[in-house]
Design a protein around this motif. Sequence first.
Motif, PDB file in Angstrom:
ATOM      1  N   GLU A 147     -10.075  19.562 -36.576  1.00 40.96           N
ATOM      2  CA  GLU A 147     -11.213  20.418 -36.928  1.00 40.96           C
ATOM      3  C   GLU A 147     -12.381  19.595 -37.456  1.00 40.96           C
ATOM      4  O   GLU A 147     -13.544  19.847 -37.119  1.00 40.96           O
ATOM      5  CB  GLU A 147     -10.790  21.445 -37.975  1.00 40.96           C
ATOM      6  N   GLY A 150     -13.739  17.674 -34.450  1.00 47.50           N
ATOM      7  CA  GLY A 150     -14.104  18.462 -33.283  1.00 47.50           C
ATOM      8  C   GLY A 150     -13.396  17.976 -32.033  1.00 47.50           C
ATOM      9  O   GLY A 150     -13.954  18.037 -30.930  1.00 47.50           O
ATOM     10  N   ALA A 208     -16.366  10.686 -34.823  1.00 47.14           N
ATOM     11  CA  ALA A 208     -16.655  11.927 -34.101  1.00 47.14           C
ATOM     12  C   ALA A 208     -17.875  11.769 -33.210  1.00 47.14           C
ATOM     13  O   ALA A 208     -17.871  12.197 -32.051  1.00 47.14           O
ATOM     14  CB  ALA A 208     -16.868  13.062 -35.107  1.00 47.14           C
ATOM     15  N   ARG A 212     -17.786  12.121 -29.208  1.00 38.38           N
ATOM     16  CA  ARG A 212     -18.571  13.192 -28.587  1.00 38.38           C
ATOM     17  C   ARG A 212     -19.515  12.612 -27.547  1.00 38.38           C
ATOM     18  O   ARG A 212     -19.741  13.214 -26.494  1.00 38.38           O
ATOM     19  CB  ARG A 212     -19.362  13.959 -29.658  1.00 38.38           C
TER      20      ARG A 212
END
Length: 230
Positions: A147, A150, A208, A212
């Motif tokens: 979480e 992501g 992250a 991403r």
Amino acid sequence: MPAARSPRPDGDATRALLLETAGQVFAERGFADGTSKEICARAGTPMASVNYHFGSRDALYEAVLIEAHRQVMALDDLLALTQGQGDPKQKLRALLAHLIGLSARGAAPWGFRVMLREVLTPSAAVPALIEQAMRPKSRLLLGLLGEVLGLPLDHPATQRGLMFALLPCLVILVAPKEVPARLLPALTGEGLAEEFIRYALAGLEAMAKAHRADQPPGPKPARAATRERA
């Protein structure tokens, strides 16, 4: 037919006493040198007690390891810290603060020393420790890290992020108190938890962003595609 034997009323108490005594013995001497004879002598129980209640000294040590892991990181604590509504980063902050806070306690439970010995000299009980104690907790922790990042639970970055975020906490927890006191006294001072949380969250945010950016672009929104055709 003879009546079924009812369990002895003191059976659970004796088992708990042996587990607690064995934890202290294994913390002091390690698995190789912690004998059933010494455990029973300290507990004040007959020599056959270990086999009667646990089946063997090996099985007793497995139970001690699982209890030691509970002392370091209890499943109930993890459930309380990771489940329910709320911002994942705030949950992670609370978890890291909780773990760092445990290291500030004056007298650590014997489980901390047992886990340190097991890390330094792994035993044949490691598979049981993984399946019975570590795996249920790792699912909760991976869910929380997923979480925060992501990313899916099985993504390599999620698994690595969990290790990067928690391993320093566990090292601080199980390391002998005199080590930081003599070498790095700031590891026991105020502000440690906040500094570590700042460090951990910044590293996870960088991970992250990197992953991403590596994700392939998804399909364009329908509205944008309509404008292009026009």
